[in-house]
Write an enzyme that holds these catalytic residues in place. Sequence first.
Site, PDB file in Angstrom:
ATOM      1  N   SER A 180       0.814  -1.217   0.000  1.00 37.44           N
ATOM      2  CA  SER A 180       0.000   0.000   0.000  1.00 37.44           C
ATOM      3  C   SER A 180       0.846   1.266   0.000  1.00 37.44           C
ATOM      4  O   SER A 180       0.514   2.247  -0.672  1.00 37.44           O
ATOM      5  CB  SER A 180      -0.944   0.001   1.205  1.00 37.44           C
ATOM      6  OG  SER A 180      -1.823  -1.096   1.152  1.00 37.44           O
ATOM      7  N   HIS A 232       0.387   4.333   4.335  1.00 35.67           N
ATOM      8  CA  HIS A 232      -0.228   5.102   3.250  1.00 35.67           C
ATOM      9  C   HIS A 232       0.318   6.526   3.209  1.00 35.67           C
ATOM     10  O   HIS A 232       0.696   7.039   2.158  1.00 35.67           O
ATOM     11  CB  HIS A 232      -1.742   5.152   3.437  1.00 35.67           C
ATOM     12  CG  HIS A 232      -2.407   3.817   3.400  1.00 35.67           C
ATOM     13  ND1 HIS A 232      -3.730   3.623   3.742  1.00 35.67           N
ATOM     14  CD2 HIS A 232      -1.926   2.593   3.058  1.00 35.67           C
ATOM     15  CE1 HIS A 232      -4.038   2.346   3.613  1.00 35.67           C
ATOM     16  NE2 HIS A 232      -2.959   1.701   3.205  1.00 35.67           N
TER      17      HIS A 232
END
Length: 325
Positions: A180, A232
Amino acid sequence: MATRADVEKGGVVRKEPGKVPSPLYPQHEGEREWVPWIVPVFFVANITVFVITMYANNCPAHTTPRDGKCVARFLGRFSFQPLRQNPLLGPSSATLTKMGALVWEKVVHHHQGWRLLSSMWLHAGVLHLVANMLCLLFIGMRLEQQFGYVRIGAIYVLSGLGGAVLSSLFIRNHISVGASGALFGLLGAMLSELLTNWTIYTNKAAAVATLLFVAAVNLVLGILPHVNNFAHIGGFLAGFLLGFVVLMRPHLGWMERYSLPAGAPCTARKYLAYQWTLLAVALLLLVVGFAVGMAMVFRGANANDSCHWCHYLSCVPTAIWNCTN
């Protein structure tokens, strides 16, 4: 631009020379279009590592009846952990740790810094893997077509590293895996590419709004439990800065030299001053950010001590769930 007379005479209305409607559209004249191969390699590598992880996990051999039943037992040693242990259809936390998951204690106290890189190739389950690989193909393939394997490969890996570094500074009691951070880095690079190459695009406001909306939605989803939003955020910031450094393209005036009459001189500079300024500032922030971040990680610093509210960036407790476990 086509004149009013051109339109009245039935001529075709031409687009502004050198401009493209929005990011990720075909190359300008004179620019090379690359054949993607590094993104497919990353795609295959992630799937291969997951298969190897499931082989090493061997749920039937390592799970007792008290733990529950393995899911999809017909897969043999590739079957998944009981859903109460892993609802994402994947291996156990112990297997992920053995295979290279990001674990703060092992990075700091056991000097296993390689986990900052290995963790981005592991996934917690089939659902996790499928979601990330679809994003990789959707975002990465077109970026590699435009900018080549070296630049996109570097953004992917360094963004994943940036996400792992920020995770290690804030998360101590949980393992972390997944691509991610690297994928958010590609998203961040798309945004900075648009900003630094501002002159060559039309529909700029719409493109910026779209990218910001997509990033915001995904970051908001990151406050749900069991999602590492620090990966993230770290990946997005690293990719955003890297985009200014490695995705700079010649500005509109330079690209329009192809539409000049033969033999006509082109006095336009290839890059504008603001592009070089953004590159310099972004490069400085990247070097300082990685240097300070890595030093803090290996020194065992806990960033939560300096930012008492930052843990809410990764999980916000509600009446439905808590963020303790």
